[in-house]
Motif scaffolding. Structure first.
Motif, PDB file in Angstrom:
ATOM      1  N   ASN A  73      61.682  33.833  26.275  1.00 17.08           N
ATOM      2  CA  ASN A  73      61.369  34.933  26.610  1.00 17.08           C
ATOM      3  C   ASN A  73      62.448  35.913  27.037  1.00 17.08           C
ATOM      4  N   PHE A  74      63.567  35.115  27.463  1.00 18.85           N
ATOM      5  CA  PHE A  74      64.663  35.874  27.825  1.00 18.85           C
ATOM      6  C   PHE A  74      65.341  36.363  26.549  1.00 18.85           C
ATOM      7  N   GLN A  75      65.406  35.643  25.599  1.00 16.60           N
ATOM      8  CA  GLN A  75      65.848  35.984  24.224  1.00 16.60           C
ATOM      9  C   GLN A  75      65.198  37.307  23.757  1.00 16.60           C
ATOM     10  N   ILE A  76      63.878  37.321  23.667  1.00 20.29           N
ATOM     11  CA  ILE A  76      63.054  38.154  23.465  1.00 20.29           C
ATOM     12  C   ILE A  76      63.503  39.551  24.148  1.00 20.29           C
ATOM     13  N   ALA A  77      63.795  39.397  25.582  1.00 22.97           N
ATOM     14  CA  ALA A  77      64.006  40.514  26.411  1.00 22.97           C
ATOM     15  C   ALA A  77      65.215  40.991  25.986  1.00 22.97           C
ATOM     16  N   PHE A  78      66.030  40.208  25.615  1.00 20.26           N
ATOM     17  CA  PHE A  78      67.301  40.798  25.134  1.00 20.26           C
ATOM     18  C   PHE A  78      67.443  41.547  23.898  1.00 20.26           C
ATOM     19  N   LEU A  79      66.354  40.900  22.972  1.00 18.18           N
ATOM     20  CA  LEU A  79      66.585  41.863  21.677  1.00 18.18           C
ATOM     21  C   LEU A  79      65.588  42.725  21.553  1.00 18.18           C
ATOM     22  N   ARG A  80      64.693  43.026  22.480  1.00 19.48           N
ATOM     23  CA  ARG A  80      63.632  44.105  22.671  1.00 19.48           C
ATOM     24  C   ARG A  80      63.913  45.390  22.028  1.00 19.48           C
ATOM     25  N   PRO A  81      65.185  45.784  22.451  1.00 20.35           N
ATOM     26  CA  PRO A  81      65.679  46.965  22.050  1.00 20.35           C
ATOM     27  C   PRO A  81      65.822  47.446  20.339  1.00 20.35           C
ATOM     28  N   VAL A  82      65.900  46.274  19.772  1.00 22.64           N
ATOM     29  CA  VAL A  82      66.245  46.534  18.334  1.00 22.64           C
ATOM     30  C   VAL A  82      64.866  45.863  17.467  1.00 22.64           C
ATOM     31  N   LEU A  83      64.078  44.856  18.155  1.00 22.61           N
ATOM     32  CA  LEU A  83      62.918  44.415  17.765  1.00 22.61           C
ATOM     33  C   LEU A  83      61.724  45.580  17.117  1.00 22.61           C
ATOM     34  N   GLY A  84      61.363  45.370  15.858  1.00 21.47           N
ATOM     35  CA  GLY A  84      60.308  46.390  15.417  1.00 21.47           C
ATOM     36  C   GLY A  84      61.057  47.536  14.647  1.00 21.47           C
ATOM     37  N   ARG A  85      62.283  47.737  14.910  1.00 17.80           N
ATOM     38  CA  ARG A  85      62.865  48.793  14.327  1.00 17.80           C
ATOM     39  C   ARG A  85      62.944  48.792  12.487  1.00 17.80           C
ATOM     40  N   ALA A  86      62.608  49.696  12.062  1.00 17.47           N
ATOM     41  CA  ALA A  86      62.681  49.697  10.594  1.00 17.47           C
ATOM     42  C   ALA A  86      64.026  49.422   9.827  1.00 17.47           C
ATOM     43  N   ASP A  87      65.004  49.815  10.662  1.00 16.52           N
ATOM     44  CA  ASP A  87      66.364  49.787   9.937  1.00 16.52           C
ATOM     45  C   ASP A  87      67.220  48.682  10.443  1.00 16.52           C
ATOM     46  N   VAL A  88      66.554  47.556  11.154  1.00 16.01           N
ATOM     47  CA  VAL A  88      67.325  46.695  11.926  1.00 16.01           C
ATOM     48  C   VAL A  88      66.442  45.362  11.438  1.00 16.01           C
ATOM     49  N   GLU A  89      67.252  44.335  10.865  1.00 14.80           N
ATOM     50  CA  GLU A  89      66.856  43.161  10.548  1.00 14.80           C
ATOM     51  C   GLU A  89      67.580  42.044  11.629  1.00 14.80           C
ATOM     52  N   VAL A  90      66.847  41.406  12.182  1.00 13.72           N
ATOM     53  CA  VAL A  90      67.275  40.214  12.922  1.00 13.72           C
ATOM     54  C   VAL A  90      67.070  38.844  12.677  1.00 13.72           C
ATOM     55  N   VAL A  91      68.523  38.314  12.608  1.00 16.13           N
ATOM     56  CA  VAL A  91      68.523  36.846  12.028  1.00 16.13           C
ATOM     57  C   VAL A  91      68.912  35.953  13.580  1.00 16.13           C
ATOM     58  N   LEU A  92      67.860  35.129  13.762  1.00 20.24           N
ATOM     59  CA  LEU A  92      68.058  34.440  15.053  1.00 20.24           C
ATOM     60  C   LEU A  92      67.950  32.862  14.587  1.00 20.24           C
ATOM     61  N   ARG A  93      69.154  32.348  15.427  1.00 19.98           N
ATOM     62  CA  ARG A  93      69.425  30.873  14.947  1.00 19.98           C
ATOM     63  C   ARG A  93      69.559  30.112  16.562  1.00 19.98           C
ATOM     64  N   SER A  94      69.201  28.727  16.497  1.00 19.50           N
ATOM     65  CA  SER A  94      69.389  28.082  17.852  1.00 19.50           C
ATOM     66  C   SER A  94      70.273  26.868  17.428  1.00 19.50           C
ATOM     67  N   GLY A  95      70.897  26.203  18.404  1.00 20.41           N
ATOM     68  CA  GLY A  95      71.546  25.342  18.329  1.00 20.41           C
ATOM     69  C   GLY A  95      72.179  24.990  19.659  1.00 20.41           C
ATOM     70  N   SER A  96      73.098  23.923  19.514  1.00 21.01           N
ATOM     71  CA  SER A  96      74.058  23.591  20.703  1.00 21.01           C
ATOM     72  C   SER A  96      75.192  24.803  20.811  1.00 21.01           C
ATOM     73  N   PRO A  97      75.612  24.787  22.083  1.00 20.76           N
ATOM     74  CA  PRO A  97      76.693  25.882  22.418  1.00 20.76           C
ATOM     75  C   PRO A  97      77.843  25.596  21.431  1.00 20.76           C
ATOM     76  N   ALA A  98      78.314  24.234  21.119  1.00 21.02           N
ATOM     77  CA  ALA A  98      79.377  23.912  20.263  1.00 21.02           C
ATOM     78  C   ALA A  98      79.226  24.614  19.023  1.00 21.02           C
ATOM     79  N   GLU A  99      77.920  24.444  18.382  1.00 20.90           N
ATOM     80  CA  GLU A  99      77.528  24.891  17.233  1.00 20.90           C
ATOM     81  C   GLU A  99      77.502  26.169  16.987  1.00 20.90           C
ATOM     82  N   LEU A 100      76.935  26.868  17.915  1.00 16.93           N
ATOM     83  CA  LEU A 100      76.833  28.283  17.910  1.00 16.93           C
ATOM     84  C   LEU A 100      78.260  29.063  18.007  1.00 16.93           C
TER      85      LEU A 100
END
Length: 301
Positions: free
Chosen positions: A106-133
């Motif tokens: 939910n926090f991640q969605i809150a952070f991304l909310r300003p760009v979610l649903g925008r026709a001109d923006v594609e969001v690529v979201l990946r998860s992992g360990s801090p070291a990997e990211l």
């Protein structure tokens, strides 16, 4: 002076993002020696070494990082040109975000909310360990990484940690687990608890609190994933120690209750970026925004 050879630049960019000459050569269906020649010719043209070898891995030199920034900008501009012509003038921007696997969705969605649903923006979201990211951030495969603590800076590669919010931590459980008249210390001493694992800053703070209250908690589960903690609390396995933001919907519906606030115990959220000559233009507004659903802290998830 001869013009820059963009084939050399494309091969360099591929190796820089992979960090491994052999893997890149296989992916591009080239011999390793042929690919090495392409990189060496680019280095001769630019007058600087672009890589240094550490063990089996290739790491960018300072000149290599500058070259990669320019290469990314050049080829991104080409991709935008194609996209613009294909979409009759609509340029689609890509934002690549990494979120540690244990972070509240939910926090991640809150952070991304300003760009979610925008026709001109594609969001690529990946998860992992801090070291990997953070490694993906270093290799410019991510634009930003969301963490609960700032990373350690490297001498040659400083991260920039933007603190987004600081959330309170509470004792949370199902209504049928509540007993009238019990105080926080009594709950912590008598009820089964769902706790974060010991590598969590929340767990460190909780252990200190339990010591101050002189209680020995009954641990029902130790979990390193907030989504799993949320499910276990809903199932009634025990009372959970977590930020209320993780269970916003359950608190709003009454399925779960915030029993008590753990004074002095908080969890922080950071957006980590890398100092770049060409940062993603979408990031500035996201990092400076303070959406009400996670700035206030109480009732957001």
């Amino acid at each position: 002076m001869p013009d820059l050879n963009f084939h050399h630049l494309r091969y360099f960019r591929a190796v820089a993002h992979d960090g491994n000459l052999t893997r890149t050569a296989e992916r591009l269906n080239l011999s390793q020696s042929a690919l090495s020649v392409q990189i060496r010719q680019l280095e001769e043209r630019l007058g600087h070494a672009l890589f240094e070898r550490r063990g089996r891995q290739l790491h960018l030199t300072e000149a290599g990082r500058i070259a990669l920034d320019h290469a990314d900008a050049i080829f991104s501009a080409g991709e935008e040109l194609i996209a613009t012509l294909r979409q009759t003038g609509t340029t689609r921007q890509v934002l690549r975000v990494g979120g540690m696997a244990t972070l509240s969705r939910n926090f991640q969605i809150a952070f991304l909310r300003p760009v979610l649903g925008r026709a001109d923006v594609e969001v690529v979201l990946r998860s992992g360990s801090p070291a990997e990211l953070l490694h993906q951030l270093e290799t410019l495969n991510l634009d930003v990484v969301l963490l609960t603590r700032p990373p350690e800076n490297k001498a040659d590669l400083p991260f920039v940690a933007h603190k987004l919010a600081e959330q309170p931590v509470s004792l949370i459980g199902r209504p049928d687990a509540l007993t009238a008249g019990l105080g926080l210390g009594q709950y912590l001493a008598s009820a089964p608890l769902i706790l974060p694992t010991r590598d969590s800053s929340v767990r460190t703070g909780f252990d200190a609190l339990a010591a101050r209250l002189d209680v020995t908690p009954q641990i029902a589960a130790e979990v390193d994933d907030m989504a799993m903690m949320r499910l276990l609390a809903r199932e009634g396995l025990g009372l959970a120690i977590m930020p209320p933001i993780v269970v916003r919907d359950e608190l709003a519906s009454g399925l779960l209750r915030e029993i008590d606030r753990l004074e002095g115990l908080t969890e922080s959220f950071y957006a980590v970026t890398l100092s770049r000559r060409f940062p993603n233009p979408l990031l500035r507004d996201l990092i400076t925004a303070r959406p009400a659903d996670f700035a206030a802290g109480n009732d957001a998830d």
